[in-house]
Enzyme design. Structure first.
Site, PDB file in Angstrom:
ATOM      1  N   TRP A  30     -98.245  -1.834 -77.444  1.00  0.00           N
ATOM      2  CA  TRP A  30     -99.434  -1.557 -77.745  1.00  0.00           C
ATOM      3  C   TRP A  30     -99.715  -0.569 -78.971  1.00  0.00           C
ATOM      4  O   TRP A  30    -100.182  -1.034 -80.046  1.00  0.00           O
ATOM      5  CB  TRP A  30    -100.343  -1.160 -76.648  1.00  0.00           C
ATOM      6  CG  TRP A  30    -101.798  -1.244 -76.826  1.00  0.00           C
ATOM      7  CD1 TRP A  30    -102.549  -2.168 -78.075  1.00  0.00           C
ATOM      8  CD2 TRP A  30    -102.804  -0.682 -76.221  1.00  0.00           C
ATOM      9  NE1 TRP A  30    -103.752  -2.053 -77.810  1.00  0.00           N
ATOM     10  CE2 TRP A  30    -104.213  -1.130 -76.722  1.00  0.00           C
ATOM     11  CE3 TRP A  30    -102.944  -0.096 -74.861  1.00  0.00           C
ATOM     12  CZ2 TRP A  30    -105.420  -0.888 -76.143  1.00  0.00           C
ATOM     13  CZ3 TRP A  30    -104.140   0.141 -74.564  1.00  0.00           C
ATOM     14  CH2 TRP A  30    -105.423  -0.032 -75.004  1.00  0.00           C
ATOM     15  N   TYR A  72    -102.638  -7.266 -78.875  1.00  0.00           N
ATOM     16  CA  TYR A  72    -102.264  -5.864 -79.498  1.00  0.00           C
ATOM     17  C   TYR A  72    -102.487  -5.861 -81.220  1.00  0.00           C
ATOM     18  O   TYR A  72    -101.329  -6.219 -81.798  1.00  0.00           O
ATOM     19  CB  TYR A  72    -100.785  -5.266 -79.066  1.00  0.00           C
ATOM     20  CG  TYR A  72    -100.829  -4.981 -77.609  1.00  0.00           C
ATOM     21  CD1 TYR A  72    -101.681  -5.119 -76.765  1.00  0.00           C
ATOM     22  CD2 TYR A  72     -99.317  -5.036 -77.050  1.00  0.00           C
ATOM     23  CE1 TYR A  72    -101.628  -5.054 -75.420  1.00  0.00           C
ATOM     24  CE2 TYR A  72     -98.979  -5.062 -75.761  1.00  0.00           C
ATOM     25  CZ  TYR A  72    -100.451  -4.830 -74.976  1.00  0.00           C
ATOM     26  OH  TYR A  72    -100.313  -4.792 -73.517  1.00  0.00           O
TER      27      TYR A  72
END
Length: 323
Positions: free
Chosen positions: A18, A56
């Site tokens: 992420w 992300y």
């Protein structure tokens, strides 16, 4: 260890990407070079599971992962996800920077997502395809419909395993009722043990791998957050329970109390935090959100820590006292 019917073994620590994706949630940092180096360093330490998602930084993380695994695709087990979109209709999820993420698990939406993910990752299959968040009204696709579509993708060889993130125990049961469920991702750390009440036992009972994310509470349990730190508005840490000033101080006091254990096991706070999770059950794995090669090199050390039952219980007791 094995995850479902995915062919190769995976390490009990995987790499979560992420933060590697950068963007508004992480102070606008684009960490492509370091991200690629971190993924390669992980493999050097036998960390072959890499977790990513379109959500992300709007596909950026997947692009970086794709560049990192190019030429060595078979060496990696890649998890990516579906269900958070920014280019179609869905139930509102969040606003990141100037763009909105919506929830949708409609099969037509998943089809578009999968095609885009395969392109960004530079691959023709996904090892584990995971629903990122459950569908909710007003776009509440039934789990039966989503699972039926995912099972079809599995039969075609486009995906090899099925996962679900951020689900509850009843949703896990429903996945299993209609098809396969190989792995569940859940927020789990020594400071956030909510999943132990019901979700984790259901997964373990049914042979579903449990994968803990945010095991270091976004850096707190690694000792990487200074006292008095206040997350800037829009940062991924803003609004999180343990980044509230009073809670952050309690967590940092706990790290100070871990000093004898760090000395005993010759390790860092991050090692202890991860080792504690791994000690809970052999079917539990951890995602490390490392963004630098040295961080993943450090975090893998947790796999070699044989945390005693007594020390694990003491750590739990302290954490329970502060929340």
């Amino acid at each position: 260890m094995k995850i479902g019917n995915v062919g190769q073994d995976v390490s009990r620590i995987g790499l979560g990407t992420w933060a590697i994706g950068g963007g508004p949630a992480f102070d606008g940092v684009d960490a492509e070079d370091l991200g690629i180096q971190t993924i390669h360093e992980g493999l050097a330490h036998k960390v072959n599971l890499v977790d990513t998602a379109p959500g992300y930084n709007f596909g950026r993380s997947e692009e970086i992962v794709g560049k990192a695994i190019a030429g060595n695709r078979e060496d990696y087990v890649v998890i990516t996800k579906c269900g958070l979109i920014w280019d179609g209709e869905g139930s509102f999820f969040n606003k990141v920077g100037d763009r909105v993420l919506n929830r949708s698990l409609d099969p037509a939406s998943i089809e578009r997502e999968l095609e885009a993910s395969l392109t960004r990752l530079g691959t023709d299959y996904i090892d584990i395809y995971m629903t990122h968040w459950p569908a909710i009204e007003p776009f509440n696709t039934p789990i039966a419909e989503t699972v039926e579509y995912l099972m079809g993708l599995k039969e075609k060889g486009l995906i090899h395993g099925i996962g679900a993130a951020n689900v509850d125990s009843n949703q896990v049961r429903e996945y299993l009722k209609y098809g396969d469920l190989d792995i569940v991702q859940m927020r789990y750390s020594i400071l956030d043990r909510t999943v132990e009440k019901d979700l984790m036992p259901v997964c373990i009972e049914n042979g579903v791998t449990v994968q803990a994310y945010s095991p270091l509470e976004m850096g707190i349990l690694a000792g990487a957050v200074p006292r008095g730190y206040v997350p800037p508005a829009g940062n991924a840490r803003a609004g999180k329970k343990w980044f509230e000033p009073a809670n952050l101080e309690l967590a940092q006091d706990m790290l100070d109390a871990w000093a004898p254990l760090r000395e005993k096991y010759d390790c860092s706070s991050a090692d202890l935090a991860i080792a504690w999770i791994l000690a809970q059950d052999e079917n539990v794995t951890v995602l490390s959100g490392s963004t630098r090669p040295e961080e993943i090199s450090e975090n893998v050390r947790a796999m070699s820590i044989n945390l005693s039952d007594e020390d694990a219980a003491w750590m739990r007791g302290y954490a329970e006292k502060i929340g």
